[in-house]
Design a protein around this motif. Structure first.
Motif, mmCIF file in Angstrom:
data_model
loop_
_atom_site.group_PDB
_atom_site.id
_atom_site.type_symbol
_atom_site.label_atom_id
_atom_site.label_comp_id
_atom_site.label_asym_id
_atom_site.label_seq_id
_atom_site.Cartn_x
_atom_site.Cartn_y
_atom_site.Cartn_z
ATOM 1 N N GLU A 1 2.202 -5.378 -6.081
ATOM 2 C CA GLU A 1 0.884 -5.744 -6.614
ATOM 3 C C GLU A 1 0.179 -4.456 -7.031
ATOM 4 O O GLU A 1 -0.124 -3.599 -6.198
ATOM 5 N N PRO B 1 -3.013 -2.384 -8.268
ATOM 6 C CA PRO B 1 -4.467 -2.604 -8.216
ATOM 7 C C PRO B 1 -5.083 -2.682 -9.613
ATOM 8 O O PRO B 1 -4.528 -2.133 -10.568
ATOM 9 N N THR B 2 -6.228 -3.361 -9.725
ATOM 10 C CA THR B 2 -6.893 -3.466 -11.032
ATOM 11 C C THR B 2 -7.632 -2.165 -11.318
ATOM 12 O O THR B 2 -8.011 -1.432 -10.398
ATOM 13 N N ASP C 1 0.841 -1.214 0.000
ATOM 14 C CA ASP C 1 0.000 0.000 0.000
ATOM 15 C C ASP C 1 0.868 1.253 0.000
ATOM 16 O O ASP C 1 0.563 2.243 -0.685
ATOM 17 N N VAL D 1 -3.632 3.197 -13.389
ATOM 18 C CA VAL D 1 -2.945 2.003 -12.857
ATOM 19 C C VAL D 1 -1.875 1.515 -13.835
ATOM 20 O O VAL D 1 -0.886 0.896 -13.427
#
Length: 903
Positions: free
Chosen positions: A401, A403-404, A17, A88
């Protein structure tokens, strides 16, 4: 109650995050620049690229330029492809530029994401490599994204197998180069076997973006890339041994599927000895335990592995009389790739194919060590988090990771476990029929070609129309995958096949447009596109109403990542979708990794035939089994890397030495140092320091100097002189050898002498390195046995390989010195004699060709362009018009262009 760790996560966010949060201000800057870059003309975008290049050359950092470069690239992509990158996607680009792995779900547009960091890093002028999993994707992406780079004033190249040299050179010289991992690795090895700098392809290893990074850096990293050359033909031996192996019974060997190893038992060895004696392969009185039998034992072991471990249509297929390997992860054919140490030949004997000669290693490198050559490395994939430790440990790559763009709407069901494979397949066919009847497209994942074809037969019997995608349909891969999202489509694929091509609900518009235009070339492209897009919108909605793409997996793979990859084919960009895994206790993973307990549980529950157990506990126990396998595979790769690191240090030394030699104009200092070192070694050996004159072996030194330096000197007389010691002899040898080389340089001419030195150095280094690789291979195969003596095999390998490397360097110095000592210019008589021999050879060849022509036509055949009437070999006017490469009509045996046709 929450633990401390969970409370910290709630307050501060996870490390992931925090990384995402840090990119937000950069993305805001890029978005703020959007209107400014929209206002630029096409020429203005290219001018911006030139401006950025200049600023980087003047010392501005890439991080400072990033917001403007990304804004320029986004605008270029929008104009070239009509695609405007989401926030993104910019975020993914930032992580890639920072040297991370960006984990982005399927359908999030990774291909476009790569253009941002590639464009930014190519501004340095050092080139960027974008690595894909197969040649089709390399060509597709280079063609597709090349439009974006062209819009920004940058060049794009693509590397593919059997590419013409000039084209390959140009592709590597481009700003951005697309290639597969295999081609990059092999070109690196080939470059380091070249004799001239101009023949080398690759420039700096500046920055590489690896697409499907988990597949390339982990799945394929267990086997090194090897360039090899043929050795002696021993095909008869393989065939003879192959006749014996089918007679081997189950009690003659033990098979361990976990470690994929197979060994003979004592009974097996006795049986083999009898059969090998009878076949005349093992001499009478000799046993398999004798040192002389080592080679035969090796071949018998490989024969057993070929029959018991390698299965047709799973590990390889037979195509056009060749045994072609299949990649266990992607299900693709690996044309041209062969198993080493005679194993491929054993498989060819088993299948009755033509047996190719065994190979000896000329050069090798692992993917780990190749990709660690890059100054900066980054990667993209849908699944990397499960292997984050390995990426960090081996490549120093972090995993982020991303985010979508839209929330995931896919429903992931718990695994359904059946008692037997038959029950499982019955349930799968029923499930597929149900989905097919309501129009829901189904993608069925299998672990091997054999299983995909078995399932295909079941569906054919059930009357369900379907497509099969595996190594056999390699060429139609993109087309089959593009159609997999159509209403009611059923596609069976090996788990990783089609990776890299999007499955879009309702089918792929681009493919439909291409098909329509191919069928009607007269049609207007815009009208065709408008019609197809309207039809597609309706079909897409119908597929969504039917529940989106249903991914049905028939087995769990050894790796959780590959299961997640398959699952991720459904539910792209917020589409609806569903995924389910159907398993049985007879599946390889369940059978090998402990299904006894589950079997007991199922028996206790009193399950009826055809019933499945569906429970989160089952998922958990399966994931634990997969984690165990992943851990074991990581250990195998780590061990391979530890051994390869030892060779890698030596490889870097040898390759950098070769490069220095190729770059040097004058190597006389290098050869002089080598010569003096050889003299030092000779003197130290025959006239040890602090020894008395009567202890010297002057006769030995005299003979060694003739052999190694090609100098006949009165060394025995020197030793008898008053006050002469080893240092004086050493100095005289230096002087005489330097004088000899100076005379040679004068006789040849300085330029020719420099060229001779360079060629001898390169040829000798290559020959010595090949010998050294073979020795290391043999050392590697036996060093494991040192563990029985409580000695660490890796340390033993390090020590002995270092000693072997030192010996190789000593041998290199001696051989180069010896060859240079023997080089001399030809005398006039020798040159004349050589010319005479060449002339005689040409005449003999012309005579042989004439006689062969007579045999075929029944009469003597005249050279082309010669008229029969009035032909006179002494009168050129009667010769007509001979071709420049034809034999001269005068009968000299030379080509016409070198004889009467010379200008």
């Amino acid at each position: 109650m929450l633990g401390i760790g969970n409370i910290a996560k709630k307050v501060f966010g996870t490390p992931n995050d925090r990384k995402i949060k840090a990119t937000r201000p950069i993305i805001e800057k890029i978005n703020a620049l959007e209107d400014e870059f929209k206002a630029l003309s096409d020429e203005g975008l290219i001018a911006k690229t030139e401006e950025f290049r200049k600023r980087v050359a003047e010392g501005e950092s890439l991080d400072d330029i990033l917001p403007e470069a990304f804004a320029n690239c986004r605008e270029g992509a929008h104009r070239a492809l009509g695609l405007r990158a989401f926030d993104v996607q910019l975020m993914g680009g930032i992580f890639l530029h920072q040297g991370n792995i960006a984990e982005m779900k399927t359908g999030e547009g990774k291909t476009l994401v790569a253009t941002f960091p590639a464009y930014l890093n190519a501004l340095t002028g050092k080139g960027v490599h974008i690595v894909t999993v197969n040649d089709y994707l390399a060509k597709r992406d280079a063609d597709w994204m090349g439009k974006v780079y062209a819009q920004l004033g940058m060049t794009t190249g693509v590397i593919y197998p059997q590419q013409p040299d000039a084209e390959k050179q140009q592709a590597y010289a481009s700003d951005i180069t697309y290639a597969t991992n295999n081609e990059l690795g092999f070109d690196y090895l080939r470059d380091n076997m070249k004799a001239e700098l101009t023949q080398m392809y690759q420039r700096d290893h500046n920055f590489a973006i690896v697409d499907e990074v988990d597949s390339i850096l982990i799945d394929e990293a267990r086997t090194p890339l090897i360039i090899s050359g043929p050795s002696d033909d021993r095909s008869e031996l393989y065939v003879s041994i192959d006749r014996i192996i089918p007679e081997v019974l189950d009690e003659h060997f033990t098979l361990d599927e976990k470690t994929r190893s197979v060994t003979y038992t004592d009974e097996g060895n006795e049986f083999l000895e009898q059969r090998l004696h009878a076949a005349g392969l093992l001499p009478e009185g000799q046993t398999l335990y004798d040192p002389e039998s080592t080679s035969l034992v090796h071949h018998v072991n490989q024969g057993l592995r070929a029959h018991k471990l390698f299965q047709k249509d799973k590990d390889y297929i037979v195509r056009n009389g060749e045994a072609v390997l299949i990649d266990e992860f992607t299900g693709r054919m690996m044309t041209g790739r062969r198993l080493s140490e005679g194993l491929h030949q054993a498989i060819e004997a088993k299948e009755g194919c033509d047996i190719q000669p065994e190979n000896v290693t000329l050069a090798s490198v692992t993917f780990q060590n190749y990709f660690r050559l890059y100054d900066k490395l980054a990667g993209m994939t849908g699944t990397a988090l499960t292997e984050a430790d390995e990426f960090d440990d081996i490549y120093k790559l972090g995993v982020v990771e991303v985010p979508t763009n839209l929330p995931i709407a896919r429903i992931d069901e718990h695994d359904a476990v059946y008692r037997t494979a038959q029950e499982k397949y019955d349930a799968i066919v029923e499930e597929i029929k149900a989905a097919h009847e309501k129009g829901q497209p189904v993608l069925v994942g299998t672990t091997s070609i054999e299983k995909s074809e078995f399932l295909s037969e079941l569906l054919t019997k059930a009357g369900v129309a379907h497509n099969v995608l595996n190594a056999r349909q390699h060429e139609q891969e993109a087309q089959i995958v593009a159609d997999a999202g159509k209403l009611g489509a059923v596609t069976i694929a090996t788990n990783m096949a089609g990776r890299g091509t999007d499955i879009k609900l309702g089918g792929n518009v681009e493919f439909k447009v291409m098909e329509a235009l191919a069928a009607d070339p007269e049609a207007h492209p815009d009208a065709v596109r408008a019609r197809i897009e309207a039809e597609h919108a309706a079909e897409e909605q119908n597929v969504k109403d039917a529940g989106g793409l249903f991914v049905l997996a028939t087995e769990r793979h050894e790796s959780r990542r590959i299961d997640n990859q398959l699952r991720g084919r459904s539910g792209r960009q917020g589409d609806p979708g569903r995924s389910a895994f159907f398993l049985s206790l007879e599946d390889d993973l369940m059978r090998i990794f402990g299904s006894e307990r589950l079997d007991k549980v199922l028996s206790t529950l009193g399950m009826k035939d055809g019933e499945a157990i569906v429970h989160p506990w089952v998922n958990k126990s399966l994931e634990r089994a997969q984690a165990k396998v992943e851990g074991r595979n990581f250990d195998i790769r780590k061990q391979l890397l530890k051994f390869d690191d030892v060779m890698n240090d030596q490889r870097k030394v040898v390759f950098s030495q070769r490069l220095d030699i190729m770059k040097s104009e004058d190597l006389s200092d290098v050869t002089e140092d080598m010569r003096h070192q050889v003299i030092d070694d000779l003197v130290d050996s025959f006239m040890p320091a602090k020894s008395y004159a009567e202890q010297w072996d002057t006769h030995g030194l005299y003979a060694a100097v003739i052999e190694k330096l090609n100098l006949d000197l009165p060394i025995i007389d020197w030793a008898k002189e008053e006050g002469v010691d080893d240092d004086i002899v050493r100095e005289r040898l230096y002087e005489e050898s330097d004088k000899q080389m100076a005379e040679k340089a004068e006789a040849f001419g300085a330029e020719t002498m420099r060229s001779i030195e360079k060629q001898i150095l390169l040829q000798t280094i290559d020959a010595k390195w090949r010998e050294h690789l073979l020795t290391l291979e043999h050392l590697r195969s036996v060093v494991g046995f040192r563990g029985y003596a409580q000695r660490d095999p890796l340390n033993e390998y390090k020590t002995e390989s270092f000693q072997l490397f030192e010996n190789m360097l000593d041998g290199l110095r001696a051989e180069v010195t010896q060859k240079l000592g023997q080089v001399r210019p030809m005398t006039k008589e020798e040159q004349d004699q050589m010319m005479q021999q060449m002339l005689q050879q040409q005449q003999a060849l012309a005579e042989a060709q004439r006689k062969a022509a007579e045999k075929i036509t029944g009469k003597a055949e005249l050279p082309k362009g010669v008229s029969v009437a009035g032909f006179d070999e002494n009168n050129p006017e009667t010769w007509g018009n001979p071709g420049r490469n034809d034999p001269c009509p005068c009968g000299s045996g030379k080509k016409f262009k070198h004889c009467h046709g010379a200008f």
